[in-house]
Enzyme design. Sequence first.
Site, PDB file in Angstrom:
ATOM      1  N   LYS A   1     -25.851 -83.893 -29.633  1.00  0.00           N
ATOM      2  CA  LYS A   1     -26.452 -83.996 -28.296  1.00  0.00           C
ATOM      3  C   LYS A   1     -27.913 -83.584 -28.287  1.00  0.00           C
ATOM      4  O   LYS A   1     -28.702 -84.126 -27.520  1.00  0.00           O
ATOM      5  CB  LYS A   1     -25.662 -83.162 -27.276  1.00  0.00           C
ATOM      6  CG  LYS A   1     -24.325 -83.773 -26.924  1.00  0.00           C
ATOM      7  CD  LYS A   1     -23.816 -83.227 -25.602  1.00  0.00           C
ATOM      8  CE  LYS A   1     -22.482 -83.850 -25.223  1.00  0.00           C
ATOM      9  NZ  LYS A   1     -21.859 -83.190 -24.074  1.00  0.00           N
TER      10      LYS A   1
ATOM     11  N   LYS B   1     -14.778 -95.821 -29.673  1.00  0.00           N
ATOM     12  CA  LYS B   1     -13.967 -95.171 -28.637  1.00  0.00           C
ATOM     13  C   LYS B   1     -14.239 -95.779 -27.270  1.00  0.00           C
ATOM     14  O   LYS B   1     -15.379 -96.109 -26.960  1.00  0.00           O
ATOM     15  CB  LYS B   1     -14.349 -93.682 -28.587  1.00  0.00           C
ATOM     16  CG  LYS B   1     -13.181 -92.737 -28.760  1.00  0.00           C
ATOM     17  CD  LYS B   1     -13.655 -91.318 -28.893  1.00  0.00           C
ATOM     18  CE  LYS B   1     -13.559 -90.557 -27.589  1.00  0.00           C
ATOM     19  NZ  LYS B   1     -13.617 -89.107 -27.774  1.00  0.00           N
TER      20      LYS B   1
ATOM     21  N   LYS C   1     -17.074 -94.059 -21.028  1.00  0.00           N
ATOM     22  CA  LYS C   1     -17.741 -94.409 -19.761  1.00  0.00           C
ATOM     23  C   LYS C   1     -19.205 -94.748 -19.996  1.00  0.00           C
ATOM     24  O   LYS C   1     -19.846 -95.346 -19.139  1.00  0.00           O
ATOM     25  CB  LYS C   1     -17.595 -93.279 -18.752  1.00  0.00           C
ATOM     26  CG  LYS C   1     -18.133 -91.950 -19.194  1.00  0.00           C
ATOM     27  CD  LYS C   1     -17.633 -90.858 -18.251  1.00  0.00           C
ATOM     28  CE  LYS C   1     -17.636 -89.504 -18.939  1.00  0.00           C
ATOM     29  NZ  LYS C   1     -16.607 -88.611 -18.443  1.00  0.00           N
TER      30      LYS C   1
HETATM   31  P1  AMP Z   1     -15.424 -86.960 -22.028  1.00  0.00           P
HETATM   32  O1  AMP Z   1     -15.366 -87.847 -20.833  1.00  0.00           O
HETATM   33  O2  AMP Z   1     -15.837 -87.647 -23.267  1.00  0.00           O
HETATM   34  O3  AMP Z   1     -16.136 -85.656 -21.758  1.00  0.00           O
HETATM   35  O4  AMP Z   1     -13.918 -86.534 -22.310  1.00  0.00           O
HETATM   36  C1  AMP Z   1     -13.082 -85.865 -21.415  1.00  0.00           C
HETATM   37  C2  AMP Z   1     -11.700 -85.765 -22.025  1.00  0.00           C
HETATM   38  O5  AMP Z   1     -11.135 -87.071 -22.225  1.00  0.00           O
HETATM   39  C3  AMP Z   1     -11.681 -85.102 -23.416  1.00  0.00           C
HETATM   40  O6  AMP Z   1     -10.505 -84.323 -23.535  1.00  0.00           O
HETATM   41  C4  AMP Z   1     -11.658 -86.274 -24.378  1.00  0.00           C
HETATM   42  O7  AMP Z   1     -11.067 -85.942 -25.603  1.00  0.00           O
HETATM   43  C5  AMP Z   1     -10.828 -87.302 -23.597  1.00  0.00           C
HETATM   44  N1  AMP Z   1     -11.240 -88.673 -23.944  1.00  0.00           N
HETATM   45  C6  AMP Z   1     -12.414 -89.279 -23.627  1.00  0.00           C
HETATM   46  N2  AMP Z   1     -12.464 -90.547 -24.093  1.00  0.00           N
HETATM   47  C7  AMP Z   1     -11.281 -90.750 -24.757  1.00  0.00           C
HETATM   48  C8  AMP Z   1     -10.716 -91.861 -25.469  1.00  0.00           C
HETATM   49  N3  AMP Z   1     -11.355 -93.016 -25.603  1.00  0.00           N
HETATM   50  N4  AMP Z   1      -9.482 -91.700 -26.014  1.00  0.00           N
HETATM   51  C9  AMP Z   1      -8.799 -90.533 -25.877  1.00  0.00           C
HETATM   52  N5  AMP Z   1      -9.280 -89.461 -25.217  1.00  0.00           N
HETATM   53  C10 AMP Z   1     -10.500 -89.551 -24.653  1.00  0.00           C
END
Ligand code: AMP
Length: 340
Positions: free
Chosen positions: A120, A203, A206
């Site tokens: 980051k 992955k 968003k």
């Molecule tokens: P983030 O939005 O990346 O901060 O993630 C928030 C939560 O969602 C965390 O626990 C991530 O591990 C999970 N997460 C985000 N994107 C994915 C994905 N594509 N597959 C599985 N888990 C996800």
Amino acid sequence: MTDTTFTPRVFSGIQPSGGLTLGNYLGAIKRFVDMQNEGTYETVYCMVDLHAITAKFLDPETLRRNTRELAAGFIASGINPEKSILINQSQVPEHAQLGWIFNCVARMGWMGRMTQWKDKAGKNAEAASLGLFAYPALMAADILVYHATHVPVGDDQKQHLELTRDIATKFNHDYGVDFFPLTEPVIEGVATRVMSLRDGSKKMSKSDPSDASRINMTDDADAIAKKIRKAKTDPDALPSEAGGLEERPEARNLVNIYAALAEMSLEDVLRDHGGQQFGQFKPALVDLAVEKLSPISKEMARLMAAPSEIDRILARGAEQAREITAPILAKTYEIVGMVR
Ligand code: AMP
Ligand code: TRP
């Protein structure tokens, strides 16, 4: 290792950084709901708004909106405020207060080795906020201010959980106490990595510029159907065994999504659908996804139109949370030697 027995308690958090995807739902929120309903643990779930301002400037209205939207997503997905404590981080001041103590326990070298910090901050670490560097110490405080024993997270948070254990160990050792537990990460399930619908090697996120790459939790039935129908696949039929999905990341992803939504094993999905072409499997996936996701998006929309209901739930959650966090912080201050 500590000898003290701690109440089995789950804590996890998500940043209100805007927009929830099917990846967040299957990889995180649905698992939170499952742990809530297991009945084995006390469960505390959190919107980490203090973490959300570490990376870049967020305008205040956006942060407020994102926080309420994430709360709506939690509730609509089945986090029940009668069963779990649902909170917004900044409304429970003990998180930040214990965070300061942990800033003084954690070492610069430990923080500098965090891969999320390196990713980051990028090449220009001089311009990164001090908060971004301290992020994992606040995360450790989020967890340990509840003496949480289990933390469901994605793969990417494993290193931060190790750091949480290092902080607990050093604190216990420096002060000669057996006060903080060594928290266990819980990283499991068929959907710990939901992949992009356009590229099975990335992955679902968003932040992907293509909206077709993801299912948003606010998408309606039409949008869900369109995205699944257009999802990238290969020309072969589905195999009847998991081995047949090797080297077929897009096919594997759709089968994984099916399995997670239907709460079935990958093997069972392939037993039912093996031999089918995507022309057959995709409509089945559309039906399942719409059946499971549209009630959630409808309930999210209803809650977003009633923000005072969300705010009431969060105010009550903060009160319940402080019954746990205030005594743990008070004891920490006493151990450290703050005059009380
Ligand atoms: P983030 O939005 O990346 O901060 O993630 C928030 C939560 O969602 C965390 O626990 C991530 O591990 C999970 N997460 C985000 N994107 C994915 C994905 N594509 N597959 C599985 N888990 C996800
Ligand atoms: N760092 C986590 C993420 O980006 C969010 C988070 C903050 C968290 N505090 C936490 C997760 C405590 C689990 C426990 O996904």
